[in-house]
Design an enzyme around this catalytic site. Structure first.
Site, PDB file in Angstrom:
ATOM      1  CG  HIS A 125      -1.923   1.088   1.256  1.00 41.06           C
ATOM      2  ND1 HIS A 125      -3.141   0.980   1.900  1.00 41.06           N
ATOM      3  CD2 HIS A 125      -1.905   2.337   0.729  1.00 41.06           C
ATOM      4  CE1 HIS A 125      -3.815   2.106   1.770  1.00 41.06           C
ATOM      5  NE2 HIS A 125      -3.079   2.950   1.057  1.00 41.06           N
ATOM      6  N   GLY A 129      -9.260   6.307   8.587  1.00 45.75           N
ATOM      7  CA  GLY A 129     -10.305   6.221   7.576  1.00 45.75           C
ATOM      8  C   GLY A 129     -11.469   5.356   8.006  1.00 45.75           C
ATOM      9  CG  ASP A 160      -1.623   5.637   3.014  1.00 49.51           C
ATOM     10  OD1 ASP A 160      -1.829   5.524   1.796  1.00 49.51           O
ATOM     11  OD2 ASP A 160      -2.380   6.267   3.775  1.00 49.51           O
TER      12      ASP A 160
END
Length: 384
Positions: A60, A220, A274
């Site tokens: 990711h 999130g 990320d």
């Protein structure tokens, strides 16, 4: 030419061994590990005082070095793949943001066209972060592009990517999500849940439909609640799932990281970055997709709303953090950044561990967990 690595410690797939010799065959793949008293005949490269670990796997990651999966051309993507060797990453999944359908199609076409041409860290697939998210927890995702899941649309993107598109993050409360998950999983796609307002039941339904992961857990999604359980509670409670975790000290504080790793076990935690385009770059102004971002004090934040906007974390730093915070042993920290993410993305046959006949992608670490050298296919490609 076949050669042997000698070092103080080897993090092998199923065990960690003190001393010995690791065979690197002339085809760029691992051979056998030999114990200290089984010294082989042949060329030996000596790393006495250092440790040998598998190359790290970032499943990711959006960018670094001012390169961005959404904006860079193929030359830029290859620059990114070369740059990741500096952070110990030898395999990665380029990760998109939520964007218009045509933009996502163009990105899939670019990766499909150049499949296998990268010269640095290996592209082992493509990860769509969106566009099937919910606006309330979109975070740094652009809300104007959010959609309900559509398997036909997704398969068109997947076809354009020459099958590289192998992971998607979505919100399980979107209309048709359970049906989409079921079909995507049949095709071998990994589904992760995130950027969602879902409650415990909706998240559980998504997992039981076939999703196997949670996307950057605790970010999130609603915070854990002891009165009204949320997706965060589901990530903590459900069996046989893998939870992504950003360990930069900002996205999730070390105290919660420690509690979560103790709860789930390191075999269920995939360290991710990320990271966005500001990774390995100085503080200043950047962008995340179409959204302006500023970087200061180790954090990337949206200029409008001040939400965290991805990270500038490098995966070798996350591994070191986990050890420095006394969350896990070096053995477990490395596993969370190599074996677990590779297994979670169904690419363990290609990367994620030191085992015979796997590509000899490995790291030379100092005992303080800093990176000394990165090897790709048995060739030294980066020295710190």
């Amino acid at each position: 030419m076949t050669y042997y690595i000698h070092a103080d410690k080897f993090f092998l797939e199923n065990t960690t061994e003190e001393g010995g010799y690791l065979e690197v065959q002339d085809n760029g793949k691992f051979g056998f590990y030999y114990r200290e008293n089984e010294k082989p005949a042949g060329k030996i490269i000596d790393y006495t005082g250092q440790w040998i670990a598998p190359g790290l796997v970032d499943t990711h990651v959006h960018g670094s070095l001012k390169e961005d999966v959404m904006k860079s051309d193929w030359q830029g993507i290859n620059h990114l793949s070369e740059g990741f060797l500096r952070s110990g990453v030898t395999s990665w999944l380029p990760t998109t943001y939520t964007a218009g359908a045509d933009t996502l199609m163009q990105i899939c076409q670019m990766f499909g066209k150049h499949k296998g041409e990268e010269t640095g860290a290996k592209i082992q697939g493509l990860h769509f972060e969106g566009p099937y998210f919910t606006a309330e927890h979109a975070g740094a995702e652009n809300p104007k592009y959010l959609l309900d899941p559509d398997i036909d649309q997704f398969n068109a993107w997947r076809d354009a990517s020459s099958g590289l598109l192998n992971k998607i993050s979505l919100a399980p409360e979107r209309k048709g999500a359970k049906e989409f998950i079921r079909e995507a999983v049949k095709e071998g796609v990994v589904v992760s849940l995130g950027h969602s307002s879902s409650n415990y039941e909706q998240a559980t339904d998504g997992i039981e439909a076939g999703a196997t992961m949670f996307t950057h857990t605790f970010n999130g999604m609603p915070d854990p609640s002891h009165h009204a359980p949320t997706m965060s509670n589901a990530a903590m409670a459900l069996n046989n799932v893998t939870a992504e975790l950003i360990c930069d000290g900002h996205h999730v504080k070390p105290a919660l990281v420690r509690a979560f790793v103790q709860l789930k076990g390191p075999e269920h935690i995939a360290l991710i970055t990320d990271c966005m385009e500001a990774g390995m770059m100085p503080d200043g102004d950047y962008s995340l997709g179409e959204l302006p971002v500023y970087v200061k004090d180790g954090m990337a934040r949206l200029k409008d709303g001040d939400n965290l906007a991805g990270s500038i974390l490098q995966l070798n730093t996350a591994v070191k953090n986990i050890v420095d915070w006394n969350v896990a042993t070096p053995e477990a920290a490395i596993m969370m950044a190599s074996y677990v993410p590779a297994k979670s993305a169904h690419i363990l046959d290609e990367c994620g561990s030191i085992a015979p006949d796997k590509a000899a992608d490995f790291l030379v670490l100092n005992p303080d967990m800093t990176l000394s050298e990165t090897y790709l296919n048995g060739e030294s490609r980066y020295q710190a």
